[in-house]
Design a protein around this motif. Structure first.
Motif, PDB file in Angstrom:
ATOM      1  N   ALA A  53       0.822  -1.209   0.000  1.00 35.47           N
ATOM      2  CA  ALA A  53       0.000   0.000   0.000  1.00 35.47           C
ATOM      3  C   ALA A  53       0.854   1.256   0.000  1.00 35.47           C
ATOM      4  O   ALA A  53       0.471   2.283  -0.574  1.00 35.47           O
ATOM      5  CB  ALA A  53      -0.928   0.006   1.214  1.00 35.47           C
ATOM      6  N   TYR A  73      -0.696  -5.036   2.711  1.00 38.03           N
ATOM      7  CA  TYR A  73      -2.008  -5.653   2.921  1.00 38.03           C
ATOM      8  C   TYR A  73      -1.912  -7.144   2.653  1.00 38.03           C
ATOM      9  O   TYR A  73      -1.440  -7.567   1.594  1.00 38.03           O
ATOM     10  CB  TYR A  73      -3.049  -5.040   1.987  1.00 38.03           C
ATOM     11  CG  TYR A  73      -4.427  -5.664   2.119  1.00 38.03           C
ATOM     12  CD1 TYR A  73      -5.275  -5.279   3.145  1.00 38.03           C
ATOM     13  CD2 TYR A  73      -4.858  -6.664   1.239  1.00 38.03           C
ATOM     14  CE1 TYR A  73      -6.534  -5.846   3.296  1.00 38.03           C
ATOM     15  CE2 TYR A  73      -6.109  -7.245   1.378  1.00 38.03           C
ATOM     16  CZ  TYR A  73      -6.943  -6.832   2.398  1.00 38.03           C
ATOM     17  OH  TYR A  73      -8.183  -7.405   2.546  1.00 38.03           O
ATOM     18  N   LYS A 114      -3.750   7.904   5.043  1.00 35.51           N
ATOM     19  CA  LYS A 114      -5.087   7.371   4.760  1.00 35.51           C
ATOM     20  C   LYS A 114      -4.965   6.120   3.905  1.00 35.51           C
ATOM     21  O   LYS A 114      -4.342   6.124   2.851  1.00 35.51           O
ATOM     22  CB  LYS A 114      -5.942   8.419   4.037  1.00 35.51           C
ATOM     23  CG  LYS A 114      -7.352   7.920   3.713  1.00 35.51           C
ATOM     24  CD  LYS A 114      -8.215   9.019   3.148  1.00 35.51           C
ATOM     25  CE  LYS A 114      -9.583   8.490   2.718  1.00 35.51           C
ATOM     26  NZ  LYS A 114     -10.299   7.824   3.824  1.00 35.51           N
ATOM     27  N   LEU A 115      -5.588   5.051   4.363  1.00 36.36           N
ATOM     28  CA  LEU A 115      -5.558   3.781   3.650  1.00 36.36           C
ATOM     29  C   LEU A 115      -6.721   3.672   2.668  1.00 36.36           C
ATOM     30  O   LEU A 115      -7.772   4.290   2.853  1.00 36.36           O
ATOM     31  CB  LEU A 115      -5.635   2.619   4.642  1.00 36.36           C
ATOM     32  CG  LEU A 115      -4.412   2.411   5.536  1.00 36.36           C
ATOM     33  CD1 LEU A 115      -4.739   1.454   6.664  1.00 36.36           C
ATOM     34  CD2 LEU A 115      -3.240   1.901   4.718  1.00 36.36           C
ATOM     35  N   HIS A 116      -6.496   2.871   1.636  1.00 34.90           N
ATOM     36  CA  HIS A 116      -7.547   2.617   0.644  1.00 34.90           C
ATOM     37  C   HIS A 116      -7.563   1.136   0.309  1.00 34.90           C
ATOM     38  O   HIS A 116      -6.514   0.530   0.077  1.00 34.90           O
ATOM     39  CB  HIS A 116      -7.294   3.428  -0.633  1.00 34.90           C
ATOM     40  CG  HIS A 116      -8.141   2.995  -1.790  1.00 34.90           C
ATOM     41  ND1 HIS A 116      -9.510   3.200  -1.833  1.00 34.90           N
ATOM     42  CD2 HIS A 116      -7.829   2.348  -2.945  1.00 34.90           C
ATOM     43  CE1 HIS A 116      -9.986   2.697  -2.958  1.00 34.90           C
ATOM     44  NE2 HIS A 116      -8.999   2.185  -3.646  1.00 34.90           N
ATOM     45  N   HIS A 117      -8.754   0.554   0.307  1.00 34.15           N
ATOM     46  CA  HIS A 117      -8.933  -0.831  -0.101  1.00 34.15           C
ATOM     47  C   HIS A 117      -9.710  -0.858  -1.404  1.00 34.15           C
ATOM     48  O   HIS A 117     -10.720  -0.156  -1.547  1.00 34.15           O
ATOM     49  CB  HIS A 117      -9.685  -1.616   0.979  1.00 34.15           C
ATOM     50  CG  HIS A 117      -9.744  -3.085   0.732  1.00 34.15           C
ATOM     51  ND1 HIS A 117     -10.680  -3.667  -0.112  1.00 34.15           N
ATOM     52  CD2 HIS A 117      -8.976  -4.110   1.190  1.00 34.15           C
ATOM     53  CE1 HIS A 117     -10.492  -4.963  -0.152  1.00 34.15           C
ATOM     54  NE2 HIS A 117      -9.464  -5.269   0.625  1.00 34.15           N
ATOM     55  N   PRO A 118      -9.268  -1.646  -2.390  1.00 33.60           N
ATOM     56  CA  PRO A 118      -9.900  -1.612  -3.712  1.00 33.60           C
ATOM     57  C   PRO A 118     -11.371  -2.014  -3.732  1.00 33.60           C
ATOM     58  O   PRO A 118     -12.104  -1.604  -4.633  1.00 33.60           O
ATOM     59  CB  PRO A 118      -9.064  -2.605  -4.527  1.00 33.60           C
ATOM     60  CG  PRO A 118      -7.761  -2.688  -3.827  1.00 33.60           C
ATOM     61  CD  PRO A 118      -8.079  -2.510  -2.375  1.00 33.60           C
ATOM     62  N   GLU A 119     -11.807  -2.818  -2.784  1.00 34.74           N
ATOM     63  CA  GLU A 119     -13.166  -3.356  -2.839  1.00 34.74           C
ATOM     64  C   GLU A 119     -14.060  -2.945  -1.679  1.00 34.74           C
ATOM     65  O   GLU A 119     -15.279  -2.881  -1.843  1.00 34.74           O
ATOM     66  CB  GLU A 119     -13.127  -4.891  -2.910  1.00 34.74           C
ATOM     67  CG  GLU A 119     -12.555  -5.434  -4.207  1.00 34.74           C
ATOM     68  CD  GLU A 119     -12.643  -6.951  -4.284  1.00 34.74           C
ATOM     69  OE1 GLU A 119     -12.933  -7.597  -3.240  1.00 34.74           O
ATOM     70  OE2 GLU A 119     -12.432  -7.488  -5.380  1.00 34.74           O
ATOM     71  N   SER A 120     -13.477  -2.678  -0.513  1.00 34.33           N
ATOM     72  CA  SER A 120     -14.310  -2.398   0.657  1.00 34.33           C
ATOM     73  C   SER A 120     -13.608  -1.401   1.571  1.00 34.33           C
ATOM     74  O   SER A 120     -12.552  -1.709   2.140  1.00 34.33           O
ATOM     75  CB  SER A 120     -14.596  -3.688   1.434  1.00 34.33           C
ATOM     76  OG  SER A 120     -15.247  -3.406   2.650  1.00 34.33           O
ATOM     77  N   GLU A 121     -14.212  -0.243   1.731  1.00 29.49           N
ATOM     78  CA  GLU A 121     -13.632   0.743   2.641  1.00 29.49           C
ATOM     79  C   GLU A 121     -13.751   0.297   4.101  1.00 29.49           C
ATOM     80  O   GLU A 121     -13.071   0.830   4.971  1.00 29.49           O
ATOM     81  CB  GLU A 121     -14.291   2.099   2.428  1.00 29.49           C
ATOM     82  CG  GLU A 121     -13.850   2.789   1.140  1.00 29.49           C
ATOM     83  CD  GLU A 121     -12.334   2.894   1.014  1.00 29.49           C
ATOM     84  OE1 GLU A 121     -11.696   3.464   1.923  1.00 29.49           O
ATOM     85  OE2 GLU A 121     -11.781   2.384   0.014  1.00 29.49           O
ATOM     86  N   ALA A 124     -10.429  -0.756   5.101  1.00 26.61           N
ATOM     87  CA  ALA A 124      -9.363   0.243   4.969  1.00 26.61           C
ATOM     88  C   ALA A 124      -8.982   0.818   6.327  1.00 26.61           C
ATOM     89  O   ALA A 124      -9.180   2.004   6.613  1.00 26.61           O
ATOM     90  CB  ALA A 124      -9.797   1.344   4.008  1.00 26.61           C
ATOM     91  N   TYR A 206      -3.786  -1.974  -7.810  1.00 27.40           N
ATOM     92  CA  TYR A 206      -2.543  -2.470  -7.228  1.00 27.40           C
ATOM     93  C   TYR A 206      -2.014  -3.691  -7.974  1.00 27.40           C
ATOM     94  O   TYR A 206      -2.790  -4.575  -8.369  1.00 27.40           O
ATOM     95  CB  TYR A 206      -2.755  -2.864  -5.761  1.00 27.40           C
ATOM     96  CG  TYR A 206      -3.040  -1.721  -4.840  1.00 27.40           C
ATOM     97  CD1 TYR A 206      -2.020  -0.879  -4.396  1.00 27.40           C
ATOM     98  CD2 TYR A 206      -4.335  -1.474  -4.384  1.00 27.40           C
ATOM     99  CE1 TYR A 206      -2.273   0.166  -3.527  1.00 27.40           C
ATOM    100  CE2 TYR A 206      -4.608  -0.433  -3.520  1.00 27.40           C
ATOM    101  CZ  TYR A 206      -3.573   0.388  -3.096  1.00 27.40           C
ATOM    102  OH  TYR A 206      -3.836   1.431  -2.239  1.00 27.40           O
TER     103      TYR A 206
END
Length: 240
Positions: A53, A73, A114-121, A124, A206
């Motif tokens: 990440a 991650y 700040k984190l970001h998840h491609p499918e589900s915040e 994150a 990613y």
């Protein structure tokens, strides 16, 4: 028997049985040796897509100054850095000191990145910090770490999702190649996991890898579920 009848657990097969599990991070497949009478070791699993990440991220830690962390991650997010950056040794420092320092890193990263998840915040969020011995380049020798997660809990093992994330970071940095196996040691108990990146893939924007983690597993208990015929929800239900 209910689990077998309804496909929740597969009938065991030799020499290895695949067990597919729905985890909060997504589907994970475990592989358990089976000799026809009982399960054995080592047990391994294939992770959800794992990725780097952030790398070489400068974070200001109260009481420690600026440190450089990586964030990986592996089913959940962890911050990684060598304990040496915090004036500690992951193998010889007191566990209380390692826990306090790792917790300070976790809180600082939460505030500054700040984190970001491609499918589900909902995923994150930073679950914890893993302090290492700094030995990230490929080696046949074990590399040691301690995982401090949630409310200052310490994992007894090198941590399945943590090893997954650490492999993803090492692969991203070009420190390991596909199918190069590394051994990871817990600084608290000395227990060992192995890990390797087995497949390159994409996960959102990613570049990611599927990681295989292997270790010993032992029964610690059983649970019994009862289903009554009159139960209107005995087969489960869906939310729309």
């Amino acid at each position: 028997r209910f689990a077998l009848d309804y496909g929740l657990v597969p009938a065991p097969t030799r020499p290895e049985t695949a067990v597919r599990m729905r985890c909060p991070c997504g589907p994970v497949t475990a592989f358990v040796p089976w000799d026809g009478q009982r399960s054995g070791n080592p047990v391994r699993f294939h992770s959800v897509p794992a990725f780097a990440a952030a790398t070489d991220l400068a974070i200001d830690i109260p009481g420690h100054g600026k440190v450089v962390v990586d964030i990986g991650y592996g089913g959940t997010f962890y911050a990684f850095l060598s304990a040496k950056q915090l004036g500690l040794d992951v193998c010889s420092s007191k566990t209380r000191d390692l826990v306090s320092a790792a917790s300070a890193v976790t809180e600082a990263v939460k505030e500054q990145f700040k984190l970001h998840h491609p499918e589900s915040e909902d995923l994150a969020f930073l679950y914890g910090t893993i302090l290492t011995d700094g030995k990230d380049a490929f080696s046949e020798e074990p590399t040691t770490n301690i995982c401090v997660f949630a409310d200052e809990q310490v994992d007894r093992s090198p941590t399945g999702s943590g090893v997954t994330a650490r492999i993803a970071l090492q692969y991203h940095k070009g420190l390991i190649q596909l199918n190069q196996t590394r051994t990871f040691r817990s600084s608290t108990t000395g227990s060992l996991f192995t890990g390797k990146a087995v497949k390159a893939t994409k996960f959102g924007d990613y570049n990611a890898v599927i990681v295989e983690v292997s270790g010993e597993a032992f029964y610690t208990g059983t649970a019994t579920f009862t289903v009554e015929d009159e139960d209107p929800l005995k087969y489960g239900f869906f939310f729309k």
